[in-house]
Design an enzyme around this catalytic site. Structure first.
Site, short mmCIF file in Angstrom:
data_model
loop_
_atom_site.label_atom_id
_atom_site.label_comp_id
_atom_site.label_asym_id
_atom_site.label_seq_id
_atom_site.Cartn_x
_atom_site.Cartn_y
_atom_site.Cartn_z
N CYS A 10 -0.47 4.15 2.51
CA CYS A 10 -0.49 4.03 3.99
C CYS A 10 -0.26 2.57 4.38
O CYS A 10 0.86 2.09 4.28
CB CYS A 10 -1.79 4.58 4.56
SG CYS A 10 -3.28 4.10 3.66
N SER A 11 -1.29 1.87 4.82
CA SER A 11 -1.05 0.51 5.32
C SER A 11 -2.24 -0.41 5.03
O SER A 11 -2.50 -1.33 5.79
CB SER A 11 -0.79 0.54 6.82
OG SER A 11 -1.89 1.14 7.48
N CYS A 12 -2.98 -0.15 3.94
CA CYS A 12 -4.14 -0.98 3.61
C CYS A 12 -3.69 -2.43 3.44
O CYS A 12 -2.68 -2.71 2.78
CB CYS A 12 -4.81 -0.47 2.34
SG CYS A 12 -5.42 1.21 2.53
N CYS A 58 0.89 -1.16 0.00
CA CYS A 58 0.00 0.00 0.00
C CYS A 58 0.92 1.20 0.00
O CYS A 58 1.54 1.51 1.02
CB CYS A 58 -0.91 0.03 1.23
SG CYS A 58 -1.88 1.56 1.28
#
Ligand code: FE
Length: 217
Positions: A124-126, A121
């Protein structure tokens, strides 16, 4: 809004103001952390939700682990009909197994001798948390997020995964409403094993694409 965090409280207990205790990490709260606390306390105060419901939801989220995803992969390896459904609509196929991703889309991408898939991602941190649990710290790091798309082969080498030049590397960028899970190639030595044994061959990293499935260590 007054707070009554108390360092003597044990994690998991509910403070008198009605929100779950969190250990103090001694850093000033960010704008969004303050906003989260304010909104959460307001929802509790107005009676829309209880602190216990919030804590139960956090416990449910914390309990998710890569074993969920490993069960999906092991079934895909052994059940062609399920695999077809998974490749067609992974959100629905995994929902049918009891792993609900909510309104998000989920795409299963399959590794082969010719194609290797990696998930990142960049923003961000999906991450498919319903199948893999919480993302590892490196997945959220700026280095992985930027380098995985610029020099994926080099990044994979640093994970110990050296791919031959004739293998095509595909990098999939997750978004807030689109998640990916990699279906790693099934190791020859695991073929014929029952699903409960196969699950142990499917690592978290193999479902992100930075590793391969391998015999349990
Ligand atoms: Fe993200």
């Amino acid at each position: 809004m007054p707070h009554d965090h108390n360092d003597s409280q044990a994690p998991g207990t509910i403070s008198p103001s009605g929100h779950p205790y969190r250990p103090d990490d001694d850093r000033p709260l960010t704008y969004w952390q303050n906003m989260e606390i304010a909104v959460r306390e307001l929802l509790v105060e107005k009676g829309y939700i209880t602190a216990l419901q919030i804590q139960n939801q956090i416990d449910t989220m914390d309990a998710r682990s890569p074993t969920n995803g490993a069960n999906v992969v092991a079934r895909a390896w052994t059940d062609p009909e399920f695999k077809a459904a998974l490749m067609n609509d992974a959100a629905q196929a995994t929902r049918d197994m009891g792993f609900d991703i909510g309104p998000m889309h989920l795409i299963a991408v399959e590794n082969s001798d010719m194609v290797h898939n990696v998930v990142v991602c960049t923003l961000c941190s999906c991450y498919p948390r319903n199948l893999l649990g919480l993302p590892p710290d490196w997945y959220k790091s700026r280095a992985y997020r930027s380098r995985a798309v610029i020099e994926p082969r080099k990044v994979l080498t640093e994970f110990g995964l050296v791919l031959s030049e004739n293998v095509q590397v595909r990098v999939h960028d997750s978004t807030a409403d689109m998640r990916y899970i990699v279906i790693p190639s099934q190791p020859e030595a695991s073929k014929g094993l029952p699903v409960p044994d196969l699950v142990k061959w499917v690592t978290r990293d193999s479902m992100i694409g930075v590793g391969k499935a391998h015999a349990p260590t």
